[in-house]
Design a protein around this motif. Structure first.
Motif, PDB file in Angstrom:
ATOM      1  N   TYR A 176       0.838  -1.129   0.140  1.00  0.00           N
ATOM      2  CA  TYR A 176       0.037   0.128  -0.101  1.00  0.00           C
ATOM      3  C   TYR A 176       0.847   1.317  -0.071  1.00  0.00           C
ATOM      4  CZ  TYR A 176      -3.016  -3.440   2.193  1.00  0.00           C
ATOM      5  OH  TYR A 176      -3.671  -4.684   2.358  1.00  0.00           O
ATOM      6  N   GLY A 177       2.116   1.027   0.275  1.00  0.00           N
ATOM      7  CA  GLY A 177       2.844   2.387   0.631  1.00  0.00           C
ATOM      8  C   GLY A 177       3.842   2.703  -0.602  1.00  0.00           C
ATOM      9  N   ALA A 178       4.916   3.356  -0.105  1.00  0.00           N
ATOM     10  CA  ALA A 178       6.117   3.870  -0.797  1.00  0.00           C
ATOM     11  C   ALA A 178       6.528   2.725  -1.685  1.00  0.00           C
ATOM     12  CB  ALA A 178       7.059   4.659  -0.163  1.00  0.00           C
ATOM     13  N   LEU A 179       6.949   1.527  -1.119  1.00  0.00           N
ATOM     14  CA  LEU A 179       7.503   0.321  -1.935  1.00  0.00           C
ATOM     15  C   LEU A 179       6.475  -0.159  -2.966  1.00  0.00           C
ATOM     16  CD1 LEU A 179       9.507  -1.261   0.591  1.00  0.00           C
ATOM     17  CD2 LEU A 179      10.157   0.520  -0.828  1.00  0.00           C
ATOM     18  N   SER A 180       5.386   0.423  -2.968  1.00  0.00           N
ATOM     19  CA  SER A 180       4.374  -0.398  -4.101  1.00  0.00           C
ATOM     20  C   SER A 180       4.471   0.246  -5.393  1.00  0.00           C
ATOM     21  CB  SER A 180       2.971  -0.002  -3.560  1.00  0.00           C
ATOM     22  OG  SER A 180       2.507   1.253  -3.433  1.00  0.00           O
ATOM     23  N   VAL A 181       5.213   1.486  -5.512  1.00  0.00           N
ATOM     24  CA  VAL A 181       5.698   2.009  -6.839  1.00  0.00           C
ATOM     25  C   VAL A 181       7.185   2.339  -7.131  1.00  0.00           C
ATOM     26  CG1 VAL A 181       3.322   3.341  -6.509  1.00  0.00           C
ATOM     27  CG2 VAL A 181       5.254   4.462  -5.679  1.00  0.00           C
ATOM     28  N   GLU A 182       7.336   2.445  -8.255  1.00  0.00           N
ATOM     29  CA  GLU A 182       8.696   2.431  -8.679  1.00  0.00           C
ATOM     30  C   GLU A 182       9.607   3.799  -7.767  1.00  0.00           C
ATOM     31  OE1 GLU A 182       9.541   2.064 -12.661  1.00  0.00           O
ATOM     32  OE2 GLU A 182      11.923   2.282 -12.365  1.00  0.00           O
ATOM     33  N   ARG A 183       9.169   4.817  -7.837  1.00  0.00           N
ATOM     34  CA  ARG A 183       9.592   6.095  -7.296  1.00  0.00           C
ATOM     35  C   ARG A 183       9.672   6.189  -5.799  1.00  0.00           C
ATOM     36  NH1 ARG A 183       4.692   7.695  -8.960  1.00  0.00           N
ATOM     37  NH2 ARG A 183       3.320   8.670  -7.267  1.00  0.00           N
ATOM     38  N   GLY A 184       9.118   5.175  -5.206  1.00  0.00           N
ATOM     39  CA  GLY A 184       8.703   5.304  -3.646  1.00  0.00           C
ATOM     40  C   GLY A 184      10.083   4.891  -3.029  1.00  0.00           C
ATOM     41  N   ARG A 185      10.271   5.534  -1.946  1.00  0.00           N
ATOM     42  CA  ARG A 185      11.565   5.591  -1.105  1.00  0.00           C
ATOM     43  C   ARG A 185      11.194   5.254   0.500  1.00  0.00           C
ATOM     44  NH1 ARG A 185      13.052   5.012  -5.518  1.00  0.00           N
ATOM     45  NH2 ARG A 185      14.701   6.075  -6.474  1.00  0.00           N
ATOM     46  N   VAL A 186      12.104   4.380   1.468  1.00  0.00           N
ATOM     47  CA  VAL A 186      11.752   4.242   2.823  1.00  0.00           C
ATOM     48  C   VAL A 186      13.197   4.634   3.334  1.00  0.00           C
ATOM     49  CG1 VAL A 186      11.246   2.568   4.355  1.00  0.00           C
ATOM     50  CG2 VAL A 186      10.084   2.741   2.381  1.00  0.00           C
ATOM     51  N   ALA A 187      13.301   5.705   4.199  1.00  0.00           N
ATOM     52  CA  ALA A 187      14.471   5.867   4.993  1.00  0.00           C
ATOM     53  C   ALA A 187      14.126   5.609   6.484  1.00  0.00           C
ATOM     54  CB  ALA A 187      14.558   7.527   4.796  1.00  0.00           C
ATOM     55  N   ILE A 188      15.087   4.969   7.019  1.00  0.00           N
ATOM     56  CA  ILE A 188      15.082   4.569   8.544  1.00  0.00           C
ATOM     57  C   ILE A 188      16.137   5.084   9.147  1.00  0.00           C
ATOM     58  CG2 ILE A 188      15.314   2.457  10.245  1.00  0.00           C
ATOM     59  CD1 ILE A 188      14.240   1.588   6.814  1.00  0.00           C
ATOM     60  N   SER A 189      16.006   5.715  10.188  1.00  0.00           N
ATOM     61  CA  SER A 189      16.994   6.420  10.913  1.00  0.00           C
ATOM     62  C   SER A 189      17.025   5.897  12.214  1.00  0.00           C
ATOM     63  CB  SER A 189      16.934   8.010  10.740  1.00  0.00           C
ATOM     64  OG  SER A 189      15.466   8.349  11.474  1.00  0.00           O
ATOM     65  N   LEU A 190      18.254   5.949  13.104  1.00  0.00           N
ATOM     66  CA  LEU A 190      18.487   5.548  14.217  1.00  0.00           C
ATOM     67  C   LEU A 190      19.026   6.287  14.996  1.00  0.00           C
ATOM     68  CD1 LEU A 190      19.854   1.971  13.400  1.00  0.00           C
ATOM     69  CD2 LEU A 190      17.490   2.414  13.656  1.00  0.00           C
ATOM     70  N   GLU A 191      18.493   6.666  16.302  1.00  0.00           N
ATOM     71  CA  GLU A 191      18.938   7.605  16.948  1.00  0.00           C
ATOM     72  C   GLU A 191      18.965   7.581  18.627  1.00  0.00           C
ATOM     73  OE1 GLU A 191      16.638  11.029  14.084  1.00  0.00           O
ATOM     74  OE2 GLU A 191      16.561  11.318  16.255  1.00  0.00           O
ATOM     75  N   PRO A 192      19.737   7.557  19.246  1.00  0.00           N
ATOM     76  CA  PRO A 192      19.718   7.345  20.990  1.00  0.00           C
ATOM     77  C   PRO A 192      18.961   8.775  21.505  1.00  0.00           C
ATOM     78  CG  PRO A 192      21.878   8.219  20.248  1.00  0.00           C
ATOM     79  CD  PRO A 192      21.244   8.031  18.740  1.00  0.00           C
ATOM     80  N   GLU A 193      18.216   8.163  22.318  1.00  0.00           N
ATOM     81  CA  GLU A 193      17.380   9.452  23.152  1.00  0.00           C
ATOM     82  C   GLU A 193      17.301   8.831  24.401  1.00  0.00           C
ATOM     83  OE1 GLU A 193      13.634  11.135  21.377  1.00  0.00           O
ATOM     84  OE2 GLU A 193      12.869  10.240  22.982  1.00  0.00           O
ATOM     85  N   GLY A 194      18.096   9.351  25.432  1.00  0.00           N
ATOM     86  CA  GLY A 194      18.315   9.012  26.743  1.00  0.00           C
ATOM     87  C   GLY A 194      18.656   7.686  26.757  1.00  0.00           C
ATOM     88  N   LYS A 195      17.504   6.817  27.504  1.00  0.00           N
ATOM     89  CA  LYS A 195      17.573   5.272  27.710  1.00  0.00           C
ATOM     90  C   LYS A 195      16.981   4.415  26.729  1.00  0.00           C
ATOM     91  CE  LYS A 195      17.760   5.658  32.745  1.00  0.00           C
ATOM     92  NZ  LYS A 195      17.299   5.018  33.959  1.00  0.00           N
ATOM     93  N   HIS A 196      16.540   5.330  25.699  1.00  0.00           N
ATOM     94  CA  HIS A 196      15.897   4.638  24.623  1.00  0.00           C
ATOM     95  C   HIS A 196      16.634   4.940  23.215  1.00  0.00           C
ATOM     96  CE1 HIS A 196      12.778   5.517  27.314  1.00  0.00           C
ATOM     97  NE2 HIS A 196      12.017   4.463  27.009  1.00  0.00           N
ATOM     98  N   THR A 197      16.416   3.958  22.172  1.00  0.00           N
ATOM     99  CA  THR A 197      16.841   3.934  20.820  1.00  0.00           C
ATOM    100  C   THR A 197      15.434   4.157  20.082  1.00  0.00           C
ATOM    101  OG1 THR A 197      18.523   2.732  21.006  1.00  0.00           O
ATOM    102  CG2 THR A 197      17.485   2.821  18.834  1.00  0.00           C
ATOM    103  N   VAL A 198      15.534   5.355  19.160  1.00  0.00           N
ATOM    104  CA  VAL A 198      14.526   5.873  18.462  1.00  0.00           C
ATOM    105  C   VAL A 198      14.682   5.453  17.059  1.00  0.00           C
ATOM    106  CG1 VAL A 198      12.959   7.818  17.611  1.00  0.00           C
ATOM    107  CG2 VAL A 198      14.030   7.769  20.025  1.00  0.00           C
ATOM    108  N   VAL A 199      13.641   4.656  16.502  1.00  0.00           N
ATOM    109  CA  VAL A 199      13.756   3.984  15.075  1.00  0.00           C
ATOM    110  C   VAL A 199      12.606   4.810  14.296  1.00  0.00           C
ATOM    111  CG1 VAL A 199      13.651   1.961  13.458  1.00  0.00           C
ATOM    112  CG2 VAL A 199      14.703   1.931  15.911  1.00  0.00           C
ATOM    113  N   ARG A 200      12.988   5.734  13.373  1.00  0.00           N
ATOM    114  CA  ARG A 200      12.033   6.340  12.492  1.00  0.00           C
ATOM    115  C   ARG A 200      12.103   5.592  11.013  1.00  0.00           C
ATOM    116  NH1 ARG A 200      14.080  10.285  15.821  1.00  0.00           N
ATOM    117  NH2 ARG A 200      12.218  11.636  17.087  1.00  0.00           N
TER     118      ARG A 200
END
Length: 504
Positions: A424-448
């Motif tokens: 249903y999303g970005a990978l359903s079309v040729e021009r779609g992209r998915v960017a995953i970023s990893l960031e430390p936030e205190g005692k947590h790891t944030v995955v976007r």
């Protein structure tokens, strides 16, 4: 499956010249899987109605191949194919408009055909070309009569036959897309099974009635036996001293529909027994009924033995330290007795030592350490969805350790997000992209997880299986939080995961 008219080849356009060659046509015909449309009831209804609409004894949906013309649906004839050399539809499919032959005996293209000169006595023909979405000629929808028709078809009949040809093209394209979807589904399942075999845990699933229908490949490698099909089939693999408690626990959880978690000794292929952590989550349908269970088996033998050993040592040390504290407290009491000026100080010191003794009861030893790399794990999980050298998926940022317990639910979350993006999303079309970023936030790891270039997302009501699976995995097993932002540019998902829990 919903088709848009814009995906079909225009009615008034001739086939694409580059796709009229036989080798190009053969590839596209093969991609459709026409064998599944032989005697198709929808196409049969169309030919029957076309014959009645045009008052013709014969109506056909034809597929023109290199050497023959096949009838995918037919009304008024018993044969299911004819040679291509006598095919009217082979001519009709190459045009931009309906081919109408009022009297075949007077048309030099067809006058010598056996269908015209022979016993069948074909005289009138009208056929609408069937062209694939790429522009390749496939065949035609036609009506045939043994009497000439100098006036051809009426305007209503011409319009009706054209509309019926559109319906045939939609049916053909729908079957093609369904076939491609089935192949893609099978491919993704194979990829997921491969991932399941790669993970250190054993992954399994069962239906809502407790019939086990899937085990990852590690089951047979670890146990040396065939997977069980029901709960009773587990008994040979679970230590006799653990079986009753395990059976009772699973029976109770399956009856209540609650999350299952237990530890027991699992029999290994070498005949030995190793402590194993078993977990399972129920999946419910819209009515709340359980339709499936997904579970994992994690080897915790080393940690269990270390914990037992550490616990025994810790207990002995705590006992001795308490004795020392008691001895010190007694000495202080003795030494301050009879010294009124030291009584308050002595009582305060004894109280402090007593507090230290109580604190000793809460001391625990932890050997949890990360056994994997978060960025590498996510990258490996998404590699099958990215395509070779496409750059459609990127994983950036500061990584974090991932332990064996967290790898399985994290893999399920990432796979579900990627699968939804493909559907249903970005990978359903040729021009779609998915960017995953990893960031430390205190005692947590944030995955976007940020999608772009795809269709505008539609907010979910949160009742789908995939949404529940992601939510349960993140909150229950990873001790995290999840946020979704249905942006016009694409779905954005934020996972906030406990670094400590992630490393287990």
């Amino acid at each position: 499956m919903k088709l848009h008219e814009s995906t079909l080849w225009p009615d008034d356009a001739a086939p694409a010249p580059a796709l009229c060659g036989e080798s190009e046509r053969a590839k596209i015909i093969g991609a459709h899987g026409f064998a599944s449309l032989n005697e198709d009831p929808e196409l049969a209804e169309i030919t029957g109605f076309a014959a009645r609409l045009c008052d013709a004894p014969v109506s056909l949906v034809t597929l023109v191949e290199a050497e023959r013309q096949r009838f995918l649906a037919r009304t008024g004839v018993d044969i299911d194919e004819t040679p291509r050399s006598t095919s009217f539809c082979a001519h009709a499919m190459m045009g931009a408009e309906m081919l109408v032959v009022p009297d075949a005996t007077k048309d030099p293209r067809f006058a010598g055909f056996e269908l015209v000169t022979g016993a069948f006595g074909l005289r009138f023909y009208a056929g609408v070309p069937l062209i694939s979405i790429e522009g390749a000629p496939l065949g035609a929808v036609c009506v045939i009569d043994t009497l000439p028709r100098p006036d051809g078809l009426t305007d209503l009949q011409r319009q009706g036959l054209t509309v019926l040809a559109q319906a045939v093209k939609r049916r053909i394209q729908a079957r093609r897309e369904s076939r491609e979807s089935e192949a893609e589904h099978a491919r993704r399942n194979a990829q997921f099974r491969t991932l399941g075999d790669w993970l250190p845990d054993i992954i399994w699933s069962s239906d809502g009635k407790g019939r086990f229908d899937y085990f990852s490949g590690r089951w047979e490698k670890v146990t040396g036996g065939r997977p069980p099909i029901d709960i009773e089939g587990w008994q040979p693999f679970i230590h006799a001293d653990d079986w009753e408690a395990t059976y009772a626990s699973w029976t109770a959880c399956s009856a209540r529909g609650t999350t299952y978690e237990a530890e027991y000794r699992l029999r290994y292929a070498d005949g030995g027994w190793r402590w194993t952590m078993a977990r399972a989550l129920p999946v419910r349908d819209e009515s709340g009924a359980i339709v499936r269970w997904f579970g994992t088996l994690t080897d915790v033998d080393e940690k269990r033995r270390q914990a037992d050993s550490s616990g025994a040592v810790a207990h002995e040390m705590a006992h001795r330290i308490k004795n020392i504290f008691a001895l010190i407290s007694g000495l202080i009491s003795v030494r301050t007795r009879g010294h009124e000026e030291l009584r308050a100080f002595g009582e305060n010191l004894v109280g402090t030592i007593s507090a230290l003794g109580k604190a000793q009861d809460f001391v625990q030893f932890s050997g949890d350490q990360g056994s994997g790399d978060l960025r590498d794990l996510i990258g490996g999980l998404l590699e099958p969805f990215a395509g070779e050298g496409s750059g459609r998926i990127s994983v950036e940022g500061d990584t974090a350790p991932v332990g064996a317990r967290s790898a399985t639910p994290l893999a399920l979350v990432v796979h579900e997000l990627a699968t939804n993006s493909v559907k249903y999303g970005a990978l359903s079309v040729e021009r779609g992209r998915v960017a995953i970023s990893l960031e430390p936030e205190g005692k947590h790891t944030v995955v976007r997880w940020v999608e772009s270039g795809g269709p505008e997302p539609t907010p979910s009501e949160g009742r789908g299986f995939g949404t529940r699976l992601i939510d349960m995995s993140v909150t229950a097993q990873l001790d995290g939080e999840i946020e979704r932002d249905w942006r016009k540019e694409g779905l954005a998902v934020t996972l906030r995961l406990s670094r400590e829990k992630l490393a287990r």
